[in-house]
Scaffold this motif. Structure first.
Motif, PDB file in Angstrom:
ATOM      1  N   VAL A 436     141.128 109.217 109.860  1.00 61.62           N
ATOM      2  CA  VAL A 436     142.611 109.030 110.094  1.00 61.62           C
ATOM      3  C   VAL A 436     142.802 107.504 110.804  1.00 61.62           C
ATOM      4  O   VAL A 436     143.376 106.827 110.414  1.00 61.62           O
ATOM      5  CB  VAL A 436     143.247 109.821 111.000  1.00 61.62           C
ATOM      6  N   CYS A 437     141.978 107.159 111.873  1.00 59.51           N
ATOM      7  CA  CYS A 437     141.967 105.987 112.371  1.00 59.51           C
ATOM      8  C   CYS A 437     140.810 105.079 112.255  1.00 59.51           C
ATOM      9  O   CYS A 437     139.786 105.412 112.807  1.00 59.51           O
ATOM     10  CB  CYS A 437     142.386 106.050 113.826  1.00 59.51           C
ATOM     11  N   ARG A 444     140.268 113.465 110.941  1.00 56.00           N
ATOM     12  CA  ARG A 444     141.053 114.442 111.083  1.00 56.00           C
ATOM     13  C   ARG A 444     140.562 115.650 111.861  1.00 56.00           C
ATOM     14  O   ARG A 444     141.540 116.012 112.692  1.00 56.00           O
ATOM     15  CB  ARG A 444     141.423 114.924 109.568  1.00 56.00           C
ATOM     16  N   LEU A 447     141.129 114.678 115.604  1.00 55.03           N
ATOM     17  CA  LEU A 447     142.452 114.542 116.027  1.00 55.03           C
ATOM     18  C   LEU A 447     143.211 115.915 115.970  1.00 55.03           C
ATOM     19  O   LEU A 447     143.812 116.094 116.944  1.00 55.03           O
ATOM     20  CB  LEU A 447     143.315 113.603 114.805  1.00 55.03           C
ATOM     21  N   LEU A 458     151.566 112.515 120.913  1.00 55.80           N
ATOM     22  CA  LEU A 458     150.680 111.755 119.867  1.00 55.80           C
ATOM     23  C   LEU A 458     149.898 110.541 121.115  1.00 55.80           C
ATOM     24  O   LEU A 458     148.913 110.369 120.870  1.00 55.80           O
ATOM     25  CB  LEU A 458     151.389 110.991 118.758  1.00 55.80           C
ATOM     26  N   ARG A 462     146.037 110.416 121.613  1.00 54.43           N
ATOM     27  CA  ARG A 462     145.465 109.183 121.744  1.00 54.43           C
ATOM     28  C   ARG A 462     144.504 109.044 122.690  1.00 54.43           C
ATOM     29  O   ARG A 462     143.414 108.677 122.755  1.00 54.43           O
ATOM     30  CB  ARG A 462     146.591 107.960 121.735  1.00 54.43           C
ATOM     31  N   ALA A 467     142.411 107.400 118.866  1.00 59.73           N
ATOM     32  CA  ALA A 467     142.973 107.005 117.516  1.00 59.73           C
ATOM     33  C   ALA A 467     144.192 106.063 118.102  1.00 59.73           C
ATOM     34  O   ALA A 467     145.253 106.174 118.852  1.00 59.73           O
ATOM     35  CB  ALA A 467     143.632 108.298 116.926  1.00 59.73           C
ATOM     36  N   SER A 468     144.654 104.907 117.229  1.00 58.45           N
ATOM     37  CA  SER A 468     145.462 103.902 117.456  1.00 58.45           C
ATOM     38  C   SER A 468     145.149 103.088 118.442  1.00 58.45           C
ATOM     39  O   SER A 468     145.929 102.039 118.894  1.00 58.45           O
ATOM     40  CB  SER A 468     146.953 104.418 117.633  1.00 58.45           C
ATOM     41  N   CYS A 477     147.643 103.301 111.238  1.00 60.73           N
ATOM     42  CA  CYS A 477     147.143 104.801 111.392  1.00 60.73           C
ATOM     43  C   CYS A 477     148.176 105.837 112.301  1.00 60.73           C
ATOM     44  O   CYS A 477     148.058 106.864 112.276  1.00 60.73           O
ATOM     45  CB  CYS A 477     145.862 104.944 112.332  1.00 60.73           C
ATOM     46  N   MET A 481     148.643 109.597 111.912  1.00 62.84           N
ATOM     47  CA  MET A 481     148.451 110.536 113.112  1.00 62.84           C
ATOM     48  C   MET A 481     149.750 111.595 113.071  1.00 62.84           C
ATOM     49  O   MET A 481     149.647 112.777 113.245  1.00 62.84           O
ATOM     50  CB  MET A 481     148.498 109.711 114.256  1.00 62.84           C
ATOM     51  N   GLU A 484     149.634 114.518 110.856  1.00 65.14           N
ATOM     52  CA  GLU A 484     148.680 115.507 111.217  1.00 65.14           C
ATOM     53  C   GLU A 484     149.763 116.578 111.967  1.00 65.14           C
ATOM     54  O   GLU A 484     149.213 117.721 112.170  1.00 65.14           O
ATOM     55  CB  GLU A 484     147.665 115.271 112.075  1.00 65.14           C
TER      56      GLU A 484
END
Length: 556
Positions: A436-437, A444, A447, A458, A462, A467-468, A477, A481, A484
Motif C-alpha cells: 500500500v505504501c 495491506r 495496514l 488513519l 500511520r 505508512a505515508s 498512498c 490507505m 482500506e
C-alpha cells in the motif's frame, strides 16, 4: 455514574505509556488518558535517538549513566523498535582537542563503551562525511522508533488489564476536601479506541499521575498547583534518504545543529534549543530549517544537495528545581524529577513526573510506579526491564520471510522489523497482500492489522506502520490507505480520516518547499487535486458533462 479505577495516568507519550504498563503488570487497575493519539506530544516529535549517554558525558554525568543503563535494557525488551546503528562523535578540523579528550574521558567515567576511530576508518565506514574530519569517538548510540515503542507499551498495559483511552482530553482535575480524587475527560467521537464516543466522563481514582511532559504546568494548574516546567523548542528536519548509517554527532561544546540520526529509510537532522512559554503556541521558523541543513552540511556535505522531505518541531519538558536559577535552558539537567504534591503543595492524591529523556522513559515509569504502589499499599516489584514488549518476545522470526509470505525484499524484511514476533500472526494471510505504501514498504495486511487496533483514524494507523511517512509524504498512498477503511466505515468517516491524514502530512512539508521538494509537493497537489478533486475546484464539478466523455462523444 463515574468510572472507578485505582490510578489515572494522564499523557500518552513514552513515560505515560510506560507507567500504565508498569502499574498494570503489578496488578494495579490503571486507566491512561491522552487528548490525541499516542505520541501526540513530545514523544512523537523527537529525532529517534537511543542515547548511549555520550551527549551528556561531559555536562550531565548522572543523566549519561541513566541513558547507558536504559540503552542496554531497551535493546533487550524492545528489540523490534531499536536499530543498533552505533554512533560517532566526530571531530572536525577546527574542533578543539581538549573537548575531544574530555568527551572520551567522560564516556569512560560513565561506563559508556568508547573507542577512538582514526580518519581513514571513519571515512571508510561513512564515506559521505566531510574530508575535513580528523577522528571520532565510537559509542553505542542507536535509533529507536518512538511510535512503535509507545504502541507496544500501551498494548502491553491492555494485555495486563489496563485501559487506554486516546482522544480523551482532561478538562478538569477533580478535587474534594483538599484531595485529588480523579479527572474529568471529554471524549472525541470516532477515533477513540475504547471511548464512550462523544461526551464527558468522570474517572474517580485513588491516585492521579501527571505524565504530560511539557504540558505538566497546565495540568497542575487545573489542580491549583504550580509545576515549573520550562518548555524548550527544538526543530528537526527529515531528509530524503539515508546519507549516513550511524548516528553522527559533532564533537564540540553544546550548540544547535550537531546531530544526524539514521532512521528507517531517512536521516533526521537535529536540533535547535529555544525556550518558549507555551508548549502548543510557538513560532515555527524557516531559519531553523535552513540552519540545520547548512550547519550539518559542513559535517555531511551531501546534505546541501539532498531533498528535504519534512520538518517538525518538538518541545522538551525541561524541569529546573526551585532555587537553581539557571538562565540558559541548555544548561538544565536532563534528569527527571518526581513531584509528590502532597509533600510539595499539601495536595494528596496526585504526583507529577517531569524532565527526563525518551531513552530513560522506562526508568522514570519504574520510579513513579514504585512511588504510587507505596501510596496504595501494593507490594509488587517492577518487571518491565525483564519482560519483553509485545513484538519483541520472540525475535527469532527475523528470518527470511520474503519467500514464505510472497513479499519481495525489502518489503518482507521491513514488515518483520516493524512487527517483530507478531509477523506470523499478521502476514500469514490467504488474501492478496499488495504493498500500500511503497516508500515505507507497508503491505495491506499490516495496514489492516493497524486499523483493527486504531479504528478509522488513519494517523493512528500511520503511527503503527509508518505508512505515508516516506518520501512522497502520502502523495501516492494516502488514498490507498483510506480505501482500506471500506466497507467497514461509511463515506463521511473515510473522507474525514483521509482529510486528517493529508493535512498532517502537509503540515510538516510546508517549511521545505524549495528545489526538488517543491516539485514533489506540486506533483502531490496535482495528483490529489486533478484526479480526486481534493482541492474542491467547482469547475470540475459543475458545467462538465462527464456522461459525454463516458459515452465516447466529443465534448464541445
Amino acid at each position: 455514574m463515574p468510572t472507578e479505577t485505582d490510578v489515572v495516568v494522564i499523557g500518552g507519550g513514552s513515560t505515560g505509556c510506560g507507567i500504565a504498563r508498569d502499574l498494570a503488570m503489578r496488578g494495579v487497575d490503571v486507566t491512561l488518558v491522552e487528548k490525541g493519539n499516542l505520541t501526540h506530544g513530545t514523544t512523537g516529535r523527537m529525532h529517534g535517538l537511543l542515547h548511549s549517554g555520550g551527549r551528556y558525558a561531559v555536562s550531565d554525568q548522572k543523566s549519561a549513566r541513566e541513558c547507558i543503563e536504559e540503552n542496554r535494557v531497551l535493546r533487550d525488551i524492545a528489540s523490534h523498535c531499536v536499530e543498533l546503528t552505533g554512533g560517532y562523535f566526530v571531530q572536525m578540523a577546527d574542533d578543539p582537542d581538549e573537548y575531544f579528550e574530555e568527551k572520551l574521558a567522560g564516556c569512560r567515567a560513565c561506563d559508556i563503551p568508547a573507542e577512538v576511530v582514526d580518519r581513514e576508518t571513519l571515512l571508510r565506514e561513512e564515506p559521505y562525511l566531510s574530508p575535513d574530519v580528523r577522528r571520532a569517538i565510537r559509542v553505542p548510540d542507536g535509533a529507536v522508533d518512538p511510535f512503535r515503542l509507545c504502541v507496544a507499551n500501551a498494548a502491553s498495559a491492555e494485555e495486563f488489564g489496563g485501559r487506554v483511552e486516546t482522544h480523551a482530553a482532561v478538562t478538569d482535575v477533580l478535587v474534594e476536601d483538599g484531595e485529588v480524587v480523579g479527572v474529568e475527560v471529554t471524549h472525541d467521537a470516532g477515533p477513540a479506541k475504547h471511548g464512550e464516543g462523544e461526551g464527558v466522563e468522570e474517572i474517580h481514582a485513588d491516585h492521579v499521575v501527571n505524565a504530560t511532559g511539557a504540558w505538566a504546568g497546565r495540568l497542575g494548574a487545573m489542580a491549583g498547583v504550580d509545576v515549573e516546567v520550562r518548555p524548550s523548542k527544538g526543530a528537526m528536519v527529515v531528509m530524503n534518504c539515508r546519507q549516513v548509517d550511524k548516528v553522527v554527532n559533532r564533537c564540540r561544546p553544546k550548540g544547535d545543529a550537531d546531530i544526524v540520526v539514521p532512521h528507517e529509510t531517512t536521516v533526521i537532522l537535529g536540533t535547535t534549543d529555544e525556550e518558549v512559554e507555551d508548549p502548543e503556541d510557538y513560532p515555527e521558523e524557516q531559519w531553523e530549517v535552513d540552519l540545520l541543513v547548512d550547519e550539518l552540511a559542513q559535517l555531511v556535505p551531501v546534505l546541501a544537495d539532498s531533498r528535504t522531505v519534512r520538518s517538525f518541531w518538538g518541545v522538551r519538558p525541561l524541569y529546573e528545581p526551585p532555587g537553581t536559577g539557571t538562565a540558559d535552558p541548555t544548561d538544565i539537567t536532563r534528569d527527571f524529577f518526581l513531584l509528590d504534591h502532597d509533600e510539595h503543595d499539601d495536595l494528596p492524591g496526585m504526583t507529577s513526573i517531569v524532565g527526563g529523556k525518551f531513552t530513560t522513559y522506562r526508568m522514570m515509569a519504574e520510579s513513579i510506579s514504585d512511588h504510587v504502589c507505596a501510596k496504595l499499599g501494593v507490594d509488587a516489584r517492577c518487571r518491565t526491564a525483564e519482560v519483553p514488549l509485545p513484538g519483541s518476545d520472540d525475535f527469532s522470526v527475523l528470518r527470511d520471510y520474503m519467500e514464505e509470505f510472497g513479499l519481495r525484499s525489502p518489503v518482507g524484511r521491513r514488515s518483520v522489523q516493524r512487527l517483530g514476533s507478531r509477523a506470523d500472526e499478521v502476514l500469514r494471510t490467504e488474501e492478496a497482500n499488495p504493498v500500500v505504501c511503497a516508500c515505507e514498504a507497508v503491505t495491506r495486511a499490516e495496514l489492516r492489522d493497524a486499523i483493527s487496533q486504531s479504528g478509522p483514524d488513519l494517523n493512528a494507523a500511520r503511527i503503527r506502520t509508518r505508512a505515508s511517512m516516506g518520501n512522497c509524504q502520502g502523495g501516492f498512498c494516502a488514498h490507498r490507505m483510506a480505501f482500506e477503511l471500506h466497507p467497514d466505515y461509511e463515506e463521511p468517516t473515510v473522507t474525514a480520516a483521509f482529510d486528517d491524514l493529508y493535512a498532517e502530512r502537509y503540515k510538516g512539508v510546508r517549511h521545505a518547499l524549495w528545489g526538488e521538494q517543491l516539485s514533489q509537493a506540486m506533483l502531490t497537489h496535482a495528483l490529489h487535486g486533478a484526479t480526486m478533486n481534493r482541492d474542491g475546484d467547482p469547475a470540475r464539478n459543475d458545467g462538465v458533462d462527464f456522461a459525454a466523455f463516458d459515452g465516447g462523444q466529443r465534448g464541445d
